[in-house]
Motif scaffolding. Structure first.
Motif, PDB file in Angstrom:
ATOM      1  N   VAL A   1       0.860  -1.181   0.000  1.00  0.00           N
ATOM      2  CA  VAL A   1       0.000   0.000   0.000  1.00  0.00           C
ATOM      3  C   VAL A   1       0.900   1.237   0.000  1.00  0.00           C
ATOM      4  O   VAL A   1       1.726   1.406   0.910  1.00  0.00           O
ATOM      5  CB  VAL A   1      -0.949   0.046   1.207  1.00  0.00           C
ATOM      6  N   THR A   2       0.755   2.074  -1.018  1.00  0.00           N
ATOM      7  CA  THR A   2       1.563   3.274  -1.170  1.00  0.00           C
ATOM      8  C   THR A   2       0.646   4.486  -1.245  1.00  0.00           C
ATOM      9  O   THR A   2      -0.315   4.487  -2.022  1.00  0.00           O
ATOM     10  CB  THR A   2       2.428   3.195  -2.438  1.00  0.00           C
ATOM     11  N   SER A   3       0.934   5.518  -0.447  1.00  0.00           N
ATOM     12  CA  SER A   3       0.108   6.727  -0.398  1.00  0.00           C
ATOM     13  C   SER A   3       0.969   7.958  -0.635  1.00  0.00           C
ATOM     14  O   SER A   3       2.127   8.024  -0.203  1.00  0.00           O
ATOM     15  CB  SER A   3      -0.586   6.859   0.962  1.00  0.00           C
ATOM     16  N   PHE A   4       0.367   8.929  -1.306  1.00  0.00           N
ATOM     17  CA  PHE A   4       1.021  10.213  -1.548  1.00  0.00           C
ATOM     18  C   PHE A   4       0.083  11.314  -1.074  1.00  0.00           C
ATOM     19  O   PHE A   4      -1.081  11.354  -1.476  1.00  0.00           O
ATOM     20  CB  PHE A   4       1.339  10.384  -3.035  1.00  0.00           C
ATOM     21  N   ASP A   5       0.609  12.200  -0.236  1.00  0.00           N
ATOM     22  CA  ASP A   5      -0.176  13.300   0.331  1.00  0.00           C
ATOM     23  C   ASP A   5       0.289  14.603  -0.305  1.00  0.00           C
ATOM     24  O   ASP A   5       1.478  14.940  -0.241  1.00  0.00           O
ATOM     25  CB  ASP A   5      -0.002  13.348   1.844  1.00  0.00           C
ATOM     26  N   SER A   6      -0.629  15.337  -0.907  1.00  0.00           N
ATOM     27  CA  SER A   6      -0.285  16.590  -1.586  1.00  0.00           C
ATOM     28  C   SER A   6       0.028  17.715  -0.616  1.00  0.00           C
ATOM     29  O   SER A   6       0.662  18.704  -0.993  1.00  0.00           O
ATOM     30  CB  SER A   6      -1.434  17.013  -2.501  1.00  0.00           C
ATOM     31  N   GLY A   7      -0.461  17.592   0.615  1.00  0.00           N
ATOM     32  CA  GLY A   7      -0.350  18.685   1.553  1.00  0.00           C
ATOM     33  C   GLY A   7      -1.411  19.748   1.365  1.00  0.00           C
ATOM     34  O   GLY A   7      -1.464  20.732   2.114  1.00  0.00           O
ATOM     35  N   VAL A   8      -2.273  19.554   0.371  1.00  0.00           N
ATOM     36  CA  VAL A   8      -3.377  20.475   0.080  1.00  0.00           C
ATOM     37  C   VAL A   8      -4.677  19.784   0.481  1.00  0.00           C
ATOM     38  O   VAL A   8      -4.852  18.593   0.194  1.00  0.00           O
ATOM     39  CB  VAL A   8      -3.407  20.852  -1.420  1.00  0.00           C
ATOM     40  N   PRO A   9      -5.603  20.468   1.152  1.00  0.00           N
ATOM     41  CA  PRO A   9      -6.851  19.812   1.555  1.00  0.00           C
ATOM     42  C   PRO A   9      -7.569  19.150   0.375  1.00  0.00           C
ATOM     43  O   PRO A   9      -7.606  19.688  -0.736  1.00  0.00           O
ATOM     44  CB  PRO A   9      -7.684  20.966   2.135  1.00  0.00           C
ATOM     45  N   GLY A  10      -8.136  18.001   0.641  1.00  0.00           N
ATOM     46  CA  GLY A  10      -8.866  17.267  -0.389  1.00  0.00           C
ATOM     47  C   GLY A  10      -9.147  15.861   0.094  1.00  0.00           C
ATOM     48  O   GLY A  10      -8.713  15.449   1.172  1.00  0.00           O
ATOM     49  N   PRO A  11      -9.862  15.073  -0.692  1.00  0.00           N
ATOM     50  CA  PRO A  11     -10.247  13.722  -0.269  1.00  0.00           C
ATOM     51  C   PRO A  11      -9.082  12.755  -0.328  1.00  0.00           C
ATOM     52  O   PRO A  11      -8.087  12.968  -1.027  1.00  0.00           O
ATOM     53  CB  PRO A  11     -11.325  13.346  -1.296  1.00  0.00           C
ATOM     54  N   HIS A  12      -9.225  11.648   0.411  1.00  0.00           N
ATOM     55  CA  HIS A  12      -8.304  10.528   0.287  1.00  0.00           C
ATOM     56  C   HIS A  12      -8.894   9.585  -0.755  1.00  0.00           C
ATOM     57  O   HIS A  12      -9.947   8.974  -0.544  1.00  0.00           O
ATOM     58  CB  HIS A  12      -8.134   9.810   1.627  1.00  0.00           C
ATOM     59  N   VAL A  13      -8.212   9.482  -1.888  1.00  0.00           N
ATOM     60  CA  VAL A  13      -8.676   8.702  -3.035  1.00  0.00           C
ATOM     61  C   VAL A  13      -7.779   7.480  -3.182  1.00  0.00           C
ATOM     62  O   VAL A  13      -6.550   7.596  -3.100  1.00  0.00           O
ATOM     63  CB  VAL A  13      -8.643   9.558  -4.319  1.00  0.00           C
ATOM     64  N   ALA A  14      -8.372   6.316  -3.378  1.00  0.00           N
ATOM     65  CA  ALA A  14      -7.584   5.087  -3.477  1.00  0.00           C
ATOM     66  C   ALA A  14      -8.067   4.235  -4.645  1.00  0.00           C
ATOM     67  O   ALA A  14      -9.253   4.223  -4.976  1.00  0.00           O
ATOM     68  CB  ALA A  14      -7.676   4.287  -2.174  1.00  0.00           C
TER      69      ALA A  14
END
Length: 319
Positions: free
Chosen positions: A28-41
């Motif tokens: 499982v690999t996740s990338f966070d933009s640091g900008v508010p928004g949904p968690h999309v998978a």
């Protein structure tokens, strides 16, 4: 009619480079933009023999796709079954102990049963609890037209209609026991905005299923709004661009084999529409099974043998 064998036109990618991930959960690999928004998978290999999703995720990870807002995650969920995939016997790796897409019931997740799939589900549960929008990529046992499945809540229908790919949106359940990932409680709560969709991309190993998996992922990400539109543009196939308005159908019932002597009236591949109610579509022992209503669509016929096996879902067009 026995189950057919189909040519393996796709190559299962090596996903071992993604084992470590970056979430503390293998694959499982996740990338966070640091900008508010949904968690999309986006999920791949919920069933280990359905390799088109693995191809799509492998491609996106190699491209270095990152979110411009919110968080974007890629999950190879039943890697244990996938590791057994053998193109010479491609059906054998669907799962290890049990269908991973039927274990999403709290009583089982919280219980003491121990199967390979339950252990993996418990590992993944905190991850899915954090996801707002999920696409679960699957494929089919026949050369059926591709279709999107949602459990049927209004929020799911609305989101699926915006995705508008593939050309059929099928609403409702259709299995007998357990729950799919898309029916896991956080996604199946009408009081929140979480949405999970399941795409059946076409026949498991047909070359076209790889294209449909990627096209669906792109339309899903387009609606989610978390990646640069240039990512979507470069990954959409010509067939995936400017799709027609999708048809919406509701699962009204299904056929389950009561005897070992179950057979279809014709060799269905799925998505056939039978015009008249009362038309014979299958025989089960001495019983003739007929369409319950006019314009009845036959969804996902199964040629696997066995009493208690779900053989077909019956659908009526809505909207």
């Amino acid at each position: 009619m026995a189950a057919k064998s189909y040519p393996v036109e796709l190559t299962a990618p090596d996903i071992e480079p993604y084992r470590k991930g970056n979430t503390g959960i293998e694959f499982v690999t996740s990338f966070d933009s640091g900008v508010p928004g949904p968690h999309v998978a986006i999920n791949a290999i919920t069933h280990g023999n359905e390799i088109c999703g693995a191809i799509a995720l492998d491609t996106l990870l190699k491209q270095g796709v990152r979110p411009v807002k919110g968080k974007l995650s890629f999950a190879f969920v039943n890697h244990m079954a996938y590791s057994r995939f053998d193109p010479a016997n491609p059906d054998a790796s669907r799962f290890v102990d049990e269908d991973f897409n039927r274990v999403w019931v709290e009583d089982r997740l919280d219980g003491k049963e121990d199967t390979v799939e339950l252990r993996r589900a418990r590992e993944l549960r905190p991850f899915f609890d954090s996801v707002d929008l999920l696409l679960d990529i699957h494929s089919l046992g026949t050369y059926s037209k591709p279709l999107m499945i949602c459990h049927g809540l209004e929020k799911e229908r609305n989101f699926a209609a915006e995705v508008n790919f593939p050309a059929y949106i099928m609403c409702g359940s259709g299995h007998i026991v357990g729950k799919r990932i898309i029916e896991y409680t956080p996604f199946n709560d009408p009081k929140n905005g979480k949405v999970a969709l399941l795409v059946e991309s076409g026949q498991h190993w047909a070359a076209s299923s790889g294209r449909v998996a990627m096209d669906t992922a792109m339309h899903f990400l387009r609606v989610a709004g978390v990646v640069d539109p240039a990512v979507i543009e470069r990954n959409l196939s010509p067939e995936g661009k400017n799709p027609p308005k999708a048809q919406i159908w509701e699962v009204t019932g299904g056929l389950t084999a009561k005897t070992e002597d179950f057979r279809f009236a014709e060799e269905y591949i799925g998505m056939e529409v039978i015009e008249k109610a009362g038309t014979p579509i299958a025989y089960d022992g001495g019983e003739t099974l007929v369409t319950p209503h006019d314009d009845c669509l036959l969804m996902m016929p199964s040629y696997k043998q066995g009493v208690g096996m779900r053989k077909l879902r019956l659908c009526r067009r809505i909207g």
